[in-house]
Scaffold this active site. Structure first.
Site, PDB file in Angstrom:
ATOM      1  N   ASP A  17     -42.310  55.138  38.973  1.00 23.16           N
ATOM      2  CA  ASP A  17     -41.830  54.675  37.891  1.00 23.16           C
ATOM      3  C   ASP A  17     -42.103  53.378  37.224  1.00 23.16           C
ATOM      4  O   ASP A  17     -42.063  52.450  37.710  1.00 23.16           O
ATOM      5  CB  ASP A  17     -40.280  55.289  37.725  1.00 23.16           C
ATOM      6  CG  ASP A  17     -39.777  55.550  36.327  1.00 23.16           C
ATOM      7  OD1 ASP A  17     -40.567  55.912  35.436  1.00 23.16           O
ATOM      8  OD2 ASP A  17     -38.408  55.463  36.149  1.00 23.16           O
ATOM      9  N   GLY A  18     -42.378  53.284  35.717  1.00 23.02           N
ATOM     10  CA  GLY A  18     -42.230  52.342  34.973  1.00 23.02           C
ATOM     11  C   GLY A  18     -43.751  52.016  34.404  1.00 23.02           C
ATOM     12  O   GLY A  18     -43.908  50.809  33.811  1.00 23.02           O
ATOM     13  N   ARG A  30     -48.433  53.552  26.290  1.00 22.85           N
ATOM     14  CA  ARG A  30     -47.892  53.882  27.500  1.00 22.85           C
ATOM     15  C   ARG A  30     -49.311  54.241  28.402  1.00 22.85           C
ATOM     16  O   ARG A  30     -49.053  54.306  29.728  1.00 22.85           O
ATOM     17  CB  ARG A  30     -47.016  54.974  27.327  1.00 22.85           C
ATOM     18  CG  ARG A  30     -45.848  54.706  26.468  1.00 22.85           C
ATOM     19  CD  ARG A  30     -45.140  56.069  26.535  1.00 22.85           C
ATOM     20  NE  ARG A  30     -44.714  56.602  27.437  1.00 22.85           N
ATOM     21  CZ  ARG A  30     -43.662  56.075  28.444  1.00 22.85           C
ATOM     22  NH1 ARG A  30     -42.982  55.134  27.847  1.00 22.85           N
ATOM     23  NH2 ARG A  30     -43.483  56.596  29.421  1.00 22.85           N
ATOM     24  N   HIS A  34     -50.442  53.823  32.485  1.00 25.87           N
ATOM     25  CA  HIS A  34     -50.635  55.124  33.595  1.00 25.87           C
ATOM     26  C   HIS A  34     -51.994  54.887  33.996  1.00 25.87           C
ATOM     27  O   HIS A  34     -52.196  55.021  35.151  1.00 25.87           O
ATOM     28  CB  HIS A  34     -50.845  56.364  32.950  1.00 25.87           C
ATOM     29  CG  HIS A  34     -49.352  56.792  32.313  1.00 25.87           C
ATOM     30  ND1 HIS A  34     -48.145  56.835  33.137  1.00 25.87           N
ATOM     31  CD2 HIS A  34     -48.965  57.314  31.086  1.00 25.87           C
ATOM     32  CE1 HIS A  34     -47.314  57.226  32.232  1.00 25.87           C
ATOM     33  NE2 HIS A  34     -47.713  57.700  31.181  1.00 25.87           N
ATOM     34  N   GLU A  64     -39.849  67.977  34.320  1.00 26.13           N
ATOM     35  CA  GLU A  64     -39.243  67.544  32.983  1.00 26.13           C
ATOM     36  C   GLU A  64     -40.167  66.667  32.113  1.00 26.13           C
ATOM     37  O   GLU A  64     -40.151  67.058  30.935  1.00 26.13           O
ATOM     38  CB  GLU A  64     -38.009  66.736  33.251  1.00 26.13           C
ATOM     39  CG  GLU A  64     -36.839  67.373  33.828  1.00 26.13           C
ATOM     40  CD  GLU A  64     -36.870  67.844  35.238  1.00 26.13           C
ATOM     41  OE1 GLU A  64     -37.727  67.386  35.865  1.00 26.13           O
ATOM     42  OE2 GLU A  64     -36.285  69.007  35.725  1.00 26.13           O
ATOM     43  N   ARG A  69     -42.899  64.876  27.490  1.00 28.05           N
ATOM     44  CA  ARG A  69     -43.859  63.852  27.009  1.00 28.05           C
ATOM     45  C   ARG A  69     -44.701  64.297  26.150  1.00 28.05           C
ATOM     46  O   ARG A  69     -44.945  65.608  25.900  1.00 28.05           O
ATOM     47  CB  ARG A  69     -44.727  63.255  28.378  1.00 28.05           C
ATOM     48  CG  ARG A  69     -43.655  62.743  29.524  1.00 28.05           C
ATOM     49  CD  ARG A  69     -43.197  61.408  28.939  1.00 28.05           C
ATOM     50  NE  ARG A  69     -41.942  60.882  29.890  1.00 28.05           N
ATOM     51  CZ  ARG A  69     -42.572  59.804  30.821  1.00 28.05           C
ATOM     52  NH1 ARG A  69     -43.528  59.223  30.822  1.00 28.05           N
ATOM     53  NH2 ARG A  69     -41.592  59.493  31.497  1.00 28.05           N
ATOM     54  N   LEU A 130     -51.897  63.416  51.945  1.00 25.32           N
ATOM     55  CA  LEU A 130     -51.367  62.668  50.853  1.00 25.32           C
ATOM     56  C   LEU A 130     -50.788  63.831  49.973  1.00 25.32           C
ATOM     57  O   LEU A 130     -51.581  64.513  49.264  1.00 25.32           O
ATOM     58  CB  LEU A 130     -52.598  62.099  50.128  1.00 25.32           C
ATOM     59  CG  LEU A 130     -52.170  61.197  48.783  1.00 25.32           C
ATOM     60  CD1 LEU A 130     -51.027  60.288  48.702  1.00 25.32           C
ATOM     61  CD2 LEU A 130     -53.467  60.645  48.276  1.00 25.32           C
ATOM     62  N   ARG A 185     -31.896  56.613  40.524  1.00 25.67           N
ATOM     63  CA  ARG A 185     -31.486  58.203  40.410  1.00 25.67           C
ATOM     64  C   ARG A 185     -32.774  58.598  41.152  1.00 25.67           C
ATOM     65  O   ARG A 185     -33.811  57.963  41.411  1.00 25.67           O
ATOM     66  CB  ARG A 185     -31.124  58.564  39.181  1.00 25.67           C
ATOM     67  CG  ARG A 185     -32.357  58.345  38.108  1.00 25.67           C
ATOM     68  CD  ARG A 185     -31.987  58.892  36.719  1.00 25.67           C
ATOM     69  NE  ARG A 185     -32.977  58.332  35.683  1.00 25.67           N
ATOM     70  CZ  ARG A 185     -32.681  57.487  34.727  1.00 25.67           C
ATOM     71  NH1 ARG A 185     -31.583  57.111  34.907  1.00 25.67           N
ATOM     72  NH2 ARG A 185     -33.374  57.049  33.949  1.00 25.67           N
ATOM     73  N   SER A 187     -33.917  61.897  39.955  1.00 24.39           N
ATOM     74  CA  SER A 187     -34.888  62.492  39.054  1.00 24.39           C
ATOM     75  C   SER A 187     -35.693  63.661  39.569  1.00 24.39           C
ATOM     76  O   SER A 187     -36.861  64.220  39.327  1.00 24.39           O
ATOM     77  CB  SER A 187     -35.928  61.605  38.474  1.00 24.39           C
ATOM     78  OG  SER A 187     -35.221  60.408  38.028  1.00 24.39           O
TER      79      SER A 187
HETATM   80  C1  IPE Z   1     -39.413  59.847  37.316  1.00 18.36           C
HETATM   81  O1  IPE Z   1     -39.778  59.101  36.432  1.00 18.36           O
HETATM   82  C2  IPE Z   1     -40.746  61.048  37.183  1.00 18.36           C
HETATM   83  C3  IPE Z   1     -41.751  60.468  37.761  1.00 18.36           C
HETATM   84  C4  IPE Z   1     -42.008  59.117  38.258  1.00 18.36           C
HETATM   85  C5  IPE Z   1     -43.259  61.256  37.952  1.00 18.36           C
HETATM   86  P1  IPE Z   1     -39.076  59.670  34.861  1.00 18.36           P
HETATM   87  O2  IPE Z   1     -39.479  58.443  34.123  1.00 18.36           O
HETATM   88  O3  IPE Z   1     -39.528  60.857  34.411  1.00 18.36           O
HETATM   89  O4  IPE Z   1     -37.323  59.547  35.328  1.00 18.36           O
HETATM   90  P2  IPE Z   1     -36.207  59.484  34.414  1.00 18.36           P
HETATM   91  O5  IPE Z   1     -36.491  60.259  32.898  1.00 18.36           O
HETATM   92  O6  IPE Z   1     -35.942  57.907  33.846  1.00 18.36           O
HETATM   93  O7  IPE Z   1     -35.189  60.036  35.347  1.00 18.36           O
HETATM   94  C1  IPE Z   2     -43.890  57.043  35.666  1.00 18.25           C
HETATM   95  O1  IPE Z   2     -43.665  56.141  34.463  1.00 18.25           O
HETATM   96  C2  IPE Z   2     -44.738  57.938  35.425  1.00 18.25           C
HETATM   97  C3  IPE Z   2     -44.523  59.323  34.762  1.00 18.25           C
HETATM   98  C4  IPE Z   2     -43.248  59.583  34.564  1.00 18.25           C
HETATM   99  C5  IPE Z   2     -45.575  60.018  34.194  1.00 18.25           C
HETATM  100  P1  IPE Z   2     -43.004  56.237  33.252  1.00 18.25           P
HETATM  101  O2  IPE Z   2     -44.092  57.254  32.171  1.00 18.25           O
HETATM  102  O3  IPE Z   2     -41.715  57.199  33.197  1.00 18.25           O
HETATM  103  O4  IPE Z   2     -42.749  54.812  32.651  1.00 18.25           O
HETATM  104  P2  IPE Z   2     -41.417  54.284  32.078  1.00 18.25           P
HETATM  105  O5  IPE Z   2     -40.206  54.972  32.596  1.00 18.25           O
HETATM  106  O6  IPE Z   2     -41.454  55.013  30.674  1.00 18.25           O
HETATM  107  O7  IPE Z   2     -41.529  52.931  32.055  1.00 18.25           O
HETATM  108 MG    MG Z   3     -39.885  56.490  33.675  1.00 14.82          MG
END
Ligand code: IPE
Ligand code: IPE
Ligand code: MG
Length: 231
Positions: A17-18, A30, A34, A64, A69, A130, A185, A187
């Protein structure tokens, strides 16, 4: 760099995440996050394999995420996944790694589904594993597993039946789950399998995660006392 100690880790999982925040903090879209995240995924998946971890699971797209997205963001993620799958046909044999895309493939684009089938088939003979979770939800996975067991004629279901019918069938449960990106969390990740997993949450955004921090997480894991309900 500190020495990795992965001896007691058979299965390591990551909630990656992030990426979005990493890009936005640099004034970039964004999708740029990725792209960087995909590079880090490749590097760290290989690192985990090199230090002897037999099974790695990474959360790339949740059920989700697929609903919530933008089309543009999903399209960018699918392109990155296709690029990875193409390369995995070459790298997986070298790394003795079976690649499996866990999650519900049915709503994914047809060309992506085709590539998934090919990579899974071609790499199925290798020994390490993997798992990449795409359109994956822990709740959805359990429902699909139970429905599969019912379709196979089961009228009484055991925990072992569910274990083996899940997308992660054949993998030990995750010893540790590392979540980057500040959120504390789950998720909807590996809900069944994580019953006794150790969690490691870090504020590091996924594209900034390093081998060094994985080593620190492993040290943390090794310092914990896993009681599994014992005294
Ligand atoms: C969790 O990240 C899913 C993945 C890393 C693929 P999200 O960004 O979707 O999680 P929430 O919405 O903050 O819980
Ligand atoms: C995690 O990064 C990857 C996916 C959920 C696809 P995010 O896209 O959720 O990145 P943030 O949480 O918005 O920074
Ligand atoms: Mg996220």
């Amino acid at each position: 760099m500190s020495q990795p100690n992965a001896q007691n880790v058979r299965h390591l999982a990551f909630i990656m995440d992030g990426n979005g925040r990493w890009a936005q903090s640099r004034g970039m879209p964004r999708e740029f996050g990725h792209k960087e995240g995909a590079k880090v995924f490749r590097r760290l998946a290989e690192y985990c394999s090199d230090i002897g971890i037999g099974c790695v699971t990474t959360y790339a797209l949740s059920t989700e995420n697929l609903k919530n997205r933008s089309r543009a963001e999903l399209a960018a993620l699918f392109i990155l996944l296709k690029e990875y799958l193409k390369d995995a046909m070459v790298t997986a044999p070298k790394n003795d790694t079976q690649v499996k895309i866990i999650g519900d493939h049915s709503p994914l684009p047809a060309d992506l589904r085709e590539m998934i089938k090919t990579v899974e088939r071609e790499t199925s003979i290798y020994h390490k594993r993997l798992n990449i979770a795409v359109n994956y939800g822990g709740r959805d996975e359990i429902v699909r597993a139970v429905n599969r067991l019912i379709a196979d004629g089961h009228t009484h279901i055991t925990e072992e039946d569910i274990d083996s019918a899940l997308d992660t069938g054949g993998c030990p449960p995750p010893d540790m789950i590392i979540r980057t990106g500040c959120e504390i969390r789950v998720s909807n990740f590996l809900l069944w399998q994580s019953a006794y997993s150790e969690y490691y949450f870090t504020d590091t955004l996924w594209p900034d995660l390093t081998e060094e921090e994985i080593n620190r997480a492993l040290d943390d894991f090794n310092s914990r006392h896993r009681r599994f309900g014992g005294a």
